[in-house]
Write an enzyme that holds these catalytic residues in place. Structure first.
Site, PDB file in Angstrom:
ATOM      1  N   GLU A 211       9.199  -7.365 -26.540  1.00  0.00           N
ATOM      2  CA  GLU A 211       9.487  -8.559 -27.336  1.00  0.00           C
ATOM      3  C   GLU A 211       8.259  -8.771 -28.209  1.00  0.00           C
ATOM      4  O   GLU A 211       7.170  -9.070 -27.693  1.00  0.00           O
ATOM      5  CB  GLU A 211       9.768  -9.748 -26.409  1.00  0.00           C
TER       6      GLU A 211
ATOM      7  N   GLU B 117       2.123 -11.157 -39.946  1.00  0.00           N
ATOM      8  CA  GLU B 117       2.227 -12.246 -38.981  1.00  0.00           C
ATOM      9  C   GLU B 117       0.862 -12.920 -38.809  1.00  0.00           C
ATOM     10  O   GLU B 117      -0.101 -12.280 -38.384  1.00  0.00           O
ATOM     11  CB  GLU B 117       2.721 -11.699 -37.635  1.00  0.00           C
TER      12      GLU B 117
ATOM     13  N   CYS C 102       6.236 -16.288 -31.642  1.00  0.00           N
ATOM     14  CA  CYS C 102       6.687 -15.038 -32.260  1.00  0.00           C
ATOM     15  C   CYS C 102       7.850 -15.270 -33.230  1.00  0.00           C
ATOM     16  O   CYS C 102       7.994 -14.552 -34.210  1.00  0.00           O
ATOM     17  CB  CYS C 102       7.050 -14.018 -31.193  1.00  0.00           C
TER      18      CYS C 102
ATOM     19  N   LYS D 141       0.347  -8.203 -15.507  1.00  0.00           N
ATOM     20  CA  LYS D 141      -0.983  -8.401 -16.106  1.00  0.00           C
ATOM     21  C   LYS D 141      -0.888  -9.541 -17.118  1.00  0.00           C
ATOM     22  O   LYS D 141      -0.327  -9.392 -18.198  1.00  0.00           O
ATOM     23  CB  LYS D 141      -1.493  -7.139 -16.809  1.00  0.00           C
TER      24      LYS D 141
HETATM   25  P1  ADP Z   1      -3.235 -10.270 -28.910  1.00  0.00           P
HETATM   26  O1  ADP Z   1      -4.047  -9.345 -29.764  1.00  0.00           O
HETATM   27  O2  ADP Z   1      -2.747 -11.427 -29.667  1.00  0.00           O
HETATM   28  O3  ADP Z   1      -3.911 -10.644 -27.641  1.00  0.00           O
HETATM   29  P2  ADP Z   1      -1.717  -8.133 -27.763  1.00  0.00           P
HETATM   30  O4  ADP Z   1      -0.439  -7.500 -28.121  1.00  0.00           O
HETATM   31  O5  ADP Z   1      -2.955  -7.310 -27.958  1.00  0.00           O
HETATM   32  O6  ADP Z   1      -1.876  -9.497 -28.532  1.00  0.00           O
HETATM   33  O7  ADP Z   1      -1.718  -8.628 -26.256  1.00  0.00           O
HETATM   34  C1  ADP Z   1      -0.593  -8.943 -25.478  1.00  0.00           C
HETATM   35  C2  ADP Z   1      -0.814  -8.414 -24.084  1.00  0.00           C
HETATM   36  O8  ADP Z   1      -0.953  -7.001 -24.152  1.00  0.00           O
HETATM   37  C3  ADP Z   1      -2.079  -8.925 -23.392  1.00  0.00           C
HETATM   38  O9  ADP Z   1      -1.813  -9.108 -22.010  1.00  0.00           O
HETATM   39  C4  ADP Z   1      -3.050  -7.778 -23.592  1.00  0.00           C
HETATM   40  O10 ADP Z   1      -4.075  -7.716 -22.636  1.00  0.00           O
HETATM   41  C5  ADP Z   1      -2.126  -6.582 -23.477  1.00  0.00           C
HETATM   42  N1  ADP Z   1      -2.623  -5.345 -24.110  1.00  0.00           N
HETATM   43  C6  ADP Z   1      -3.391  -5.225 -25.209  1.00  0.00           C
HETATM   44  N2  ADP Z   1      -3.644  -3.922 -25.479  1.00  0.00           N
HETATM   45  C7  ADP Z   1      -3.000  -3.187 -24.536  1.00  0.00           C
HETATM   46  C8  ADP Z   1      -2.879  -1.790 -24.265  1.00  0.00           C
HETATM   47  N3  ADP Z   1      -3.460  -0.877 -25.022  1.00  0.00           N
HETATM   48  N4  ADP Z   1      -2.152  -1.412 -23.190  1.00  0.00           N
HETATM   49  C9  ADP Z   1      -1.533  -2.326 -22.408  1.00  0.00           C
HETATM   50  N5  ADP Z   1      -1.627  -3.651 -22.609  1.00  0.00           N
HETATM   51  C10 ADP Z   1      -2.349  -4.096 -23.654  1.00  0.00           C
END
Ligand code: ADP
Length: 487
Positions: free
Chosen positions: A260, A390, A294, A185
């Site tokens: 990570e 961050e 990061c 994804k």
């Molecule tokens: P940001 O807020 O900077 O986008 P995230 O950690 O939320 O950073 O996003 C990193 C990845 O994790 C993206 O692909 C996002 O769609 C996915 N993501 C965000 N929330 C969830 C969740 N609850 N479960 C699984 N994947 C998630």
């Protein structure tokens, strides 16, 4: 913004999901907008998936696993090499696509993202036929005991938007080399380069279902992948708060998890350092990739006796850093990835102005697009929010220090532990810091150097497990112990 030397933006070739070797819309027919951060224009409408799409993708990956995990390692290696060659053949287009969708400069996508992506695929192509177990010397001679390294199974891979192609390569490379199948994804902000790689993977000849790509949001598509009972492992890169949600959600199915996550990495300048080199390192440390890194050197510790001289040089360098149109080959800092990220950075800058002293930047750059000026705060204390949280933008907190003990207690005073750097001509200081800082990577007289052979990951809130190197192969294999009674 300069337009005279501007390169052309590429066209978007794919917006659907890749499931079982076929491109298809989401079951609901829904799509979401994807933007060009440097103009804020919509550039594509991409399939918006939910649990129903994830179900089909996981089923395709499970079916493919039966045969893919049993293919000869040489066959997997050849396919990975082929994909690397195709990415290299289309590198110009992919670099432009990454710049278009992420906002990062074309000079960076051309000279960093693409070469690292290609070398990561080649590195893991080389691993495919070098993954093997041991013969185990147990106490009794009545048994012949050996271990096998077997693929984990169906791997859900959830990646962020800051290095879309490279994060894909770090996850695809070891997973495929070891015989796993994948449901990826991509981040909802930046799915386009992954979709192009999906097309190239089909062209390379990866069997249907080995690589599946499901687009959508984290709370829906990502969550469905994390909770799916037929997914064996989740590899995630992103925020630690998201990792906490994923850990909780994955606990019901006891999935293997590797993370990570973020950082607030100390970049340490001793007074005896080559200050011009250290200034360059501070620039790379915080302004590379718009600070959306990061392991960014966002806490810059400068020894008191060199502080003023260093700051004068650093400020001048930041003020001559070229921010603007990412398609201009001379641009060094492009747009922040999204309006949300842009606003988050600006709100941290407002907070910083209350806590510390903003000596340059501190405002948006350019007339349109999500650009932020390189921003330096001085007189920062390590316990301030801008030094602890961050920001993920071109914003650095400069913190003076007295001596090694003062430095070390402050450098380790963070929830994070991803990286650190030290600038010094004294090898003893370099070793002392390298061995006492609690961080997964330490750079000495360099910053942000990467190689697929060098493990990368974090202590504490910065992650679980390591990507790259042999460590990543361990993340994607189970060890099976076989006891044979030879009596
Ligand atoms: P940001 O807020 O900077 O986008 P995230 O950690 O939320 O950073 O996003 C990193 C990845 O994790 C993206 O692909 C996002 O769609 C996915 N993501 C965000 N929330 C969830 C969740 N609850 N479960 C699984 N994947 C998630």
């Amino acid at each position: 913004m300069t337009t005279a030397t501007t390169l052309a933006a590429p066209s978007v070739t794919q917006t659907q999901n890749l499931i079982g070797g076929k491109w298809q819309p989401s079951k609901s027919g829904k799509t979401f907008n994807v933007y060009n951060p440097s103009t804020t224009e919509v550039i594509a409408q991409v399939a918006e998936s939910d649990a129903a799409d994830v179900d089909v993708a996981v089923a395709a990956a499970r079916k493919a696993f039966q045969t893919w995990s049993k293919t000869s390692p040489r066959e997997r290696s050849a396919l990975l090499y082929k994909l690397a060659d195709l990415i290299e053949k289309n590198a110009e287009e992919l670099a432009a696509l990454e710049t278009l969708n992420n906002g990062k400069p074309i000079a960076e996508t051309t000279n960093a993202d693409l070469p690292l992506t290609i070398s990561t695929f080649r590195y893991y192509a080389g691993w495919a036929d070098k993954i093997y177990g041991d013969i185990v010397p147990v106490a009794s001679n009545d048994f012949f005991v050996y271990t096998r390294k077997e693929a984990v199974g169906v791997c859900g891979q959830i990646i962020p938007w800051n290095f879309p192609l490279l994060m894909l390569a770090w996850k695809f490379g070891p997973a495929l080399a070891a015989g796993n199948t994948i449901v990826l994804k991509p981040a909802e902000q930046t799915p386009l380069s992954a979709l192009r790689v999906g097309e190239l993977a089909l062209e390379a000849g990866f069997p249907p279902g080995v690589i599946n790509i499901v687009n959508g949001f984290g709370e829906s598509a990502g969550d469905a992948l994390v909770k799916h009972p037929d997914v064996d492992k989740i590899a995630f890169t992103g925020h630690y708060e998201t990792a906490q949600i994923i850990m909780a959600a994955a606990s019901k199915t006891l999935k293997r998890l590797t993370f990570e996550l973020g950082g607030k990495s100390p970049n340490v300048v001793y007074a005896d350092a080559d200050l011009d080199l250290a200034v360059q390192g501070a620039m790379t440390g915080i302004f590379f990739n718009q600070g959306e890194v990061c392991c960014a050197g966002s806490r810059l510790f400068v020894e008191q006796s060199a502080h003023d001289q260093f700051i004068e040089k650093f400020k001048a360098a930041a003020e001559s850093h070229k921010v603007g149109n990412p398609f201009d080959p001379d641009t060094r800092q492009g747009a922040q990835v999204s309006e949300e990220q842009y606003n988050k950075i600006l709100s941290y800058i407002d907070l910083g102005k209350q806590e510390a002293n903003c000596i340059t930047g501190g405002e948006p750059a350019c007339d349109n697009g999500w650009f932020v000026k390189p921003t330096i705060f001085t007189d920062v204390r390590n316990d301030m929010r801008i030094a602890q949280e961050e920001i993920f933008g071109p914003v650095v907190s400069v913190i003076p220090f007295k001596d090694h003990d003062d430095l070390l207690s402050q450098a380790n005073e963070t929830v994070y532990g991803l990286a650190a750097a030290v600038w010094t001509q004294d090898i003893k200081k370099a070793f002392k810091l390298a061995h006492s800082v609690r961080a997964g990577t330490v750079w000495v007289n360099c910053y942000n150097t990467f190689d697929p052979a060098a493990p990368f990951g974090g202590y504490k809130f910065s992650g679980h497990g390591r990507e790259c190197g042999r460590d990543a192969i361990d993340n994607y294999t189970e060890t099976k112990t076989v006891w044979m009674n030879t009596n």
